[in-house]
Design an enzyme around this catalytic site. Sequence first.
Site, PDB file in Angstrom:
ATOM      1  N   ALA A 101      23.562   5.872   1.109  1.00 21.37           N
ATOM      2  CA  ALA A 101      23.996   4.669   0.408  1.00 21.37           C
ATOM      3  C   ALA A 101      24.088   4.931  -1.094  1.00 21.37           C
ATOM      4  CB  ALA A 101      23.024   3.523   0.669  1.00 21.37           C
ATOM      5  N   GLU A 149      23.357   8.782   9.550  1.00 15.15           N
ATOM      6  CA  GLU A 149      23.567   7.707  10.521  1.00 15.15           C
ATOM      7  C   GLU A 149      25.034   7.644  10.958  1.00 15.15           C
ATOM      8  OE1 GLU A 149      20.382   4.233   9.826  1.00 15.15           O
ATOM      9  OE2 GLU A 149      21.531   4.714   8.038  1.00 15.15           O
ATOM     10  N   GLU A 169      14.600   7.247   4.154  1.00 17.15           N
ATOM     11  CA  GLU A 169      14.458   5.854   3.726  1.00 17.15           C
ATOM     12  C   GLU A 169      13.023   5.396   3.507  1.00 17.15           C
ATOM     13  OE1 GLU A 169      18.537   5.965   5.673  1.00 17.15           O
ATOM     14  OE2 GLU A 169      16.571   6.899   5.972  1.00 17.15           O
TER      15      GLU A 169
END
Length: 295
Positions: A101, A149, A169
């Site tokens: 991200a 992912e 994460e």
Amino acid sequence: MVAFACAVKSLKNSKTPQLFRLHSVRTFLLQSASESVKLQKLTNSDSGIIEVKLERPSTKNAIGKDMLRGLQYTFEAVNRDHSAKVLMICSSVPKVFCAGADLKERKTMSPSEVQDFVHSLRSTFSDLEALQVPTVAVIEGTALGGGLEMALSCDLRICGEGALLGLPETGLAIIPGAGGTQRLPRLVGKSVAKELIFTGRKINGRDAFSMGLVNYCVPAGEARVKALEIAREINQKGPLAIRMAKRAIDQGLEVDMNSGLELEEECYEQLLHTQDRLEGLAAFAERRTPIYRGK
């Protein structure tokens, strides 16, 4: 998708919106909803193979709002394209697949905006997983967080020896939110997945191969070559059969054995009256290469 002649005509006519740019004698570069996601259709003997290229070098292909829109548009376009037979997801950025991200962008979001973004990302990767055609992640370099992912949402994963994969994460006091906690244990087992997620440990390509996270680990820089080799093998098979095989495997794993066998029978029956099945038998009898048309 329009035909080759139409695409060439649009290139020559300056008054017509340019939906295609001629990339080479073997590929089309299709217009995307994002500058950071490019969609190419290979041509000639590779017709049917589609390649998605991630291209956001300034952020190591980190997924922000713009890239997410591009991925959504791309997967929708592939799903509508009946000529598509195999999808490859690659990176145009050296030594990186996708860094995850865009945390700089994430920092500007409110908690509700973060929740909406992660929901959209999770949904987009589910759309990728649900595509009827086989999908191949081509991993050279870093594939972390949302980047891994995305690869986990593909049917196959090919990496170079220099790859670095992980779900870090928990180090940011969150968990993988775009499918990582569900898809990783289904690939490598519950215990190994827990270790990787709890520790946030990053692994190299050889380790990823040994634990079953990737299908192949090849010398650095050769992942796309190997992926294209596999895509070409798939591309020669009956496209309807490939779609039914994917459906039978994916949906069958979610039910008990008896229900899975009933699903297999249903998928097989859908192929009995196809032209491709008759072509396969005829080609075998005549000792020639079959020409499948997806009918």
